[in-house]
Design a protein around this motif. Structure first.
Motif, PDB file in Angstrom:
ATOM      1  N   VAL A  87     116.947 132.780 -70.727  1.00  0.00           N
ATOM      2  CA  VAL A  87     117.531 133.824 -69.872  1.00  0.00           C
ATOM      3  C   VAL A  87     117.642 133.324 -68.426  1.00  0.00           C
ATOM      4  O   VAL A  87     118.646 133.556 -67.756  1.00  0.00           O
ATOM      5  CB  VAL A  87     116.709 135.126 -69.974  1.00  0.00           C
ATOM      6  CG1 VAL A  87     117.193 136.154 -68.968  1.00  0.00           C
ATOM      7  CG2 VAL A  87     116.775 135.693 -71.380  1.00  0.00           C
ATOM      8  N   VAL A  88     116.615 132.615 -67.946  1.00  0.00           N
ATOM      9  CA  VAL A  88     116.645 132.088 -66.570  1.00  0.00           C
ATOM     10  C   VAL A  88     117.731 131.028 -66.429  1.00  0.00           C
ATOM     11  O   VAL A  88     118.444 130.986 -65.425  1.00  0.00           O
ATOM     12  CB  VAL A  88     115.259 131.540 -66.163  1.00  0.00           C
ATOM     13  CG1 VAL A  88     115.330 130.736 -64.881  1.00  0.00           C
ATOM     14  CG2 VAL A  88     114.266 132.682 -66.019  1.00  0.00           C
ATOM     15  N   ASP A  89     117.884 130.176 -67.433  1.00  0.00           N
ATOM     16  CA  ASP A  89     118.953 129.169 -67.382  1.00  0.00           C
ATOM     17  C   ASP A  89     120.328 129.825 -67.326  1.00  0.00           C
ATOM     18  O   ASP A  89     121.236 129.339 -66.669  1.00  0.00           O
ATOM     19  CB  ASP A  89     118.885 128.242 -68.597  1.00  0.00           C
ATOM     20  CG  ASP A  89     117.729 127.261 -68.523  1.00  0.00           C
ATOM     21  OD1 ASP A  89     117.158 127.093 -67.430  1.00  0.00           O
ATOM     22  OD2 ASP A  89     117.385 126.681 -69.575  1.00  0.00           O
ATOM     23  N   ARG A  90     120.453 130.939 -67.999  1.00  0.00           N
ATOM     24  CA  ARG A  90     121.749 131.616 -68.072  1.00  0.00           C
ATOM     25  C   ARG A  90     122.047 132.464 -66.835  1.00  0.00           C
ATOM     26  O   ARG A  90     123.177 132.509 -66.377  1.00  0.00           O
ATOM     27  CB  ARG A  90     121.761 132.490 -69.321  1.00  0.00           C
ATOM     28  CG  ARG A  90     123.095 132.970 -69.719  1.00  0.00           C
ATOM     29  CD  ARG A  90     123.054 133.538 -71.108  1.00  0.00           C
ATOM     30  NE  ARG A  90     124.393 133.887 -71.534  1.00  0.00           N
ATOM     31  CZ  ARG A  90     124.672 134.428 -72.677  1.00  0.00           C
ATOM     32  NH1 ARG A  90     123.713 134.676 -73.531  1.00  0.00           N
ATOM     33  NH2 ARG A  90     125.905 134.717 -72.996  1.00  0.00           N
ATOM     34  N   TYR A  91     121.031 133.152 -66.299  1.00  0.00           N
ATOM     35  CA  TYR A  91     121.258 134.105 -65.204  1.00  0.00           C
ATOM     36  C   TYR A  91     120.585 133.712 -63.883  1.00  0.00           C
ATOM     37  O   TYR A  91     120.771 134.388 -62.889  1.00  0.00           O
ATOM     38  CB  TYR A  91     120.762 135.499 -65.616  1.00  0.00           C
ATOM     39  CG  TYR A  91     121.559 136.090 -66.736  1.00  0.00           C
ATOM     40  CD1 TYR A  91     122.794 136.690 -66.493  1.00  0.00           C
ATOM     41  CD2 TYR A  91     121.098 136.042 -68.038  1.00  0.00           C
ATOM     42  CE1 TYR A  91     123.536 137.226 -67.527  1.00  0.00           C
ATOM     43  CE2 TYR A  91     121.831 136.582 -69.078  1.00  0.00           C
ATOM     44  CZ  TYR A  91     123.048 137.165 -68.818  1.00  0.00           C
ATOM     45  OH  TYR A  91     123.776 137.695 -69.834  1.00  0.00           O
ATOM     46  N   GLY A  92     119.766 132.692 -63.869  1.00  0.00           N
ATOM     47  CA  GLY A  92     119.091 132.265 -62.651  1.00  0.00           C
ATOM     48  C   GLY A  92     117.726 132.935 -62.505  1.00  0.00           C
ATOM     49  O   GLY A  92     117.384 133.876 -63.213  1.00  0.00           O
ATOM     50  N   GLU A  93     116.933 132.427 -61.565  1.00  0.00           N
ATOM     51  CA  GLU A  93     115.569 132.930 -61.381  1.00  0.00           C
ATOM     52  C   GLU A  93     115.529 134.352 -60.854  1.00  0.00           C
ATOM     53  O   GLU A  93     114.492 135.002 -60.918  1.00  0.00           O
ATOM     54  CB  GLU A  93     114.782 132.017 -60.438  1.00  0.00           C
ATOM     55  CG  GLU A  93     114.223 130.812 -61.126  1.00  0.00           C
ATOM     56  CD  GLU A  93     113.206 130.087 -60.294  1.00  0.00           C
ATOM     57  OE1 GLU A  93     112.386 130.741 -59.636  1.00  0.00           O
ATOM     58  OE2 GLU A  93     113.235 128.848 -60.305  1.00  0.00           O
ATOM     59  N   PHE A  94     116.624 134.847 -60.344  1.00  0.00           N
ATOM     60  CA  PHE A  94     116.659 136.217 -59.827  1.00  0.00           C
ATOM     61  C   PHE A  94     116.369 137.228 -60.926  1.00  0.00           C
ATOM     62  O   PHE A  94     115.915 138.333 -60.657  1.00  0.00           O
ATOM     63  CB  PHE A  94     118.021 136.505 -59.187  1.00  0.00           C
ATOM     64  CG  PHE A  94     118.124 137.883 -58.620  1.00  0.00           C
ATOM     65  CD1 PHE A  94     117.461 138.203 -57.446  1.00  0.00           C
ATOM     66  CD2 PHE A  94     118.853 138.864 -59.253  1.00  0.00           C
ATOM     67  CE1 PHE A  94     117.527 139.480 -56.914  1.00  0.00           C
ATOM     68  CE2 PHE A  94     118.934 140.142 -58.736  1.00  0.00           C
ATOM     69  CZ  PHE A  94     118.270 140.450 -57.559  1.00  0.00           C
ATOM     70  N   VAL A  95     116.598 136.854 -62.182  1.00  0.00           N
ATOM     71  CA  VAL A  95     116.398 137.771 -63.300  1.00  0.00           C
ATOM     72  C   VAL A  95     114.906 138.052 -63.537  1.00  0.00           C
ATOM     73  O   VAL A  95     114.553 139.026 -64.181  1.00  0.00           O
ATOM     74  CB  VAL A  95     117.094 137.233 -64.571  1.00  0.00           C
ATOM     75  CG1 VAL A  95     116.283 136.137 -65.219  1.00  0.00           C
ATOM     76  CG2 VAL A  95     117.375 138.342 -65.550  1.00  0.00           C
ATOM     77  N   LEU A  96     114.023 137.238 -62.975  1.00  0.00           N
ATOM     78  CA  LEU A  96     112.582 137.448 -63.136  1.00  0.00           C
ATOM     79  C   LEU A  96     112.087 138.476 -62.128  1.00  0.00           C
ATOM     80  O   LEU A  96     112.339 138.347 -60.935  1.00  0.00           O
ATOM     81  CB  LEU A  96     111.823 136.134 -62.934  1.00  0.00           C
ATOM     82  CG  LEU A  96     112.138 135.005 -63.912  1.00  0.00           C
ATOM     83  CD1 LEU A  96     111.396 133.743 -63.509  1.00  0.00           C
ATOM     84  CD2 LEU A  96     111.780 135.410 -65.326  1.00  0.00           C
ATOM     85  N   LEU A  97     111.365 139.494 -62.598  1.00  0.00           N
ATOM     86  CA  LEU A  97     110.798 140.476 -61.674  1.00  0.00           C
ATOM     87  C   LEU A  97     109.666 139.875 -60.850  1.00  0.00           C
ATOM     88  O   LEU A  97     109.416 140.299 -59.730  1.00  0.00           O
ATOM     89  CB  LEU A  97     110.283 141.701 -62.443  1.00  0.00           C
ATOM     90  CG  LEU A  97     111.333 142.737 -62.793  1.00  0.00           C
ATOM     91  CD1 LEU A  97     110.753 143.818 -63.692  1.00  0.00           C
ATOM     92  CD2 LEU A  97     111.930 143.370 -61.553  1.00  0.00           C
ATOM     93  N   LYS A  98     108.968 138.893 -61.419  1.00  0.00           N
ATOM     94  CA  LYS A  98     107.905 138.177 -60.699  1.00  0.00           C
ATOM     95  C   LYS A  98     108.321 136.715 -60.603  1.00  0.00           C
ATOM     96  O   LYS A  98     108.053 135.928 -61.509  1.00  0.00           O
ATOM     97  CB  LYS A  98     106.573 138.304 -61.435  1.00  0.00           C
ATOM     98  CG  LYS A  98     106.045 139.707 -61.466  1.00  0.00           C
ATOM     99  CD  LYS A  98     104.755 139.793 -62.244  1.00  0.00           C
ATOM    100  CE  LYS A  98     104.318 141.237 -62.338  1.00  0.00           C
ATOM    101  NZ  LYS A  98     103.188 141.410 -63.243  1.00  0.00           N
ATOM    102  N   PRO A  99     108.972 136.330 -59.500  1.00  0.00           N
ATOM    103  CA  PRO A  99     109.472 134.959 -59.375  1.00  0.00           C
ATOM    104  C   PRO A  99     108.338 133.933 -59.377  1.00  0.00           C
ATOM    105  O   PRO A  99     107.209 134.231 -59.018  1.00  0.00           O
ATOM    106  CB  PRO A  99     110.192 134.944 -58.028  1.00  0.00           C
ATOM    107  CG  PRO A  99     110.215 136.330 -57.545  1.00  0.00           C
ATOM    108  CD  PRO A  99     109.269 137.135 -58.343  1.00  0.00           C
TER     109      PRO A  99
END
Length: 155
Positions: A87-99
């Motif tokens: 998911v991070v590879d596809r949408y970037g680290e912004f998709v994580l609620l806790k970076p």
């Protein structure tokens, strides 16, 4: 009066947030263990439409797509880390609620405390330099006047 109280209580109960209300029945996996893993992963992923809401809580179409994607990856046999990585590879680290605090993100995590230290240091340097600088009144005095002022203050 009882009807009014019951109506108010019913309204309050209906207004309470229902956990995971956004997950549709057709999204739920048949395997309870996989569904639990999917829910845990969904709580840590940000809805890209709603911003500060997890995909588990969001009713946005993109959040639904992400929930389905997470479940597809779990059914395919991916581990939790592999799903998150996909998911991070596809949408970037912004998709994580806790970076994460790795890579360039450490600078973002450290920027606040570093700016506070820098501002505090600059303030101290300014105040020390200002306290050591001669006052304007003393700078305008001649040497004779400064000596006389010093004798008066020493007495």
């Amino acid at each position: 009066m009882k009807r009014l109280i019951l109506a108010v209580l019913a309204a309050l109960l209906l207004s309470l947030p229902i956990p995971s209300a956004a997950v549709q029945p057709d999204e739920v996996l048949a395997d309870p263990a996989l569904e639990e893993r999917a829910r845990d992963l969904s709580k840590g992923l940000r809805c890209l439409v709603c911003r500060n809401e997890s995909i588990d809580d969001s009713n946005a179409d993109l959040a639904r797509d992400l929930r389905l994607l997470v479940r597809e990856r779990l059914v395919a046999g991916d581990s939790n880390d592999e799903v998150i990585e996909f998911v991070v590879d596809r949408y970037g680290e912004f998709v994580l609620l806790k970076p994460t605090t790795t890579g360039a993100n450490w600078l973002l995590w450290a920027a606040g405390p570093l700016m506070l230290l820098l501002g505090g240091t600059m303030g101290l340097v300014y105040l020390r330099g200002r306290s050591r600088a001669p006052s304007k009144a003393e700078a305008d005095l001649t040497q004779e006047e400064q000596d006389r002022l010093k004798r008066i203050l020493d007495d």
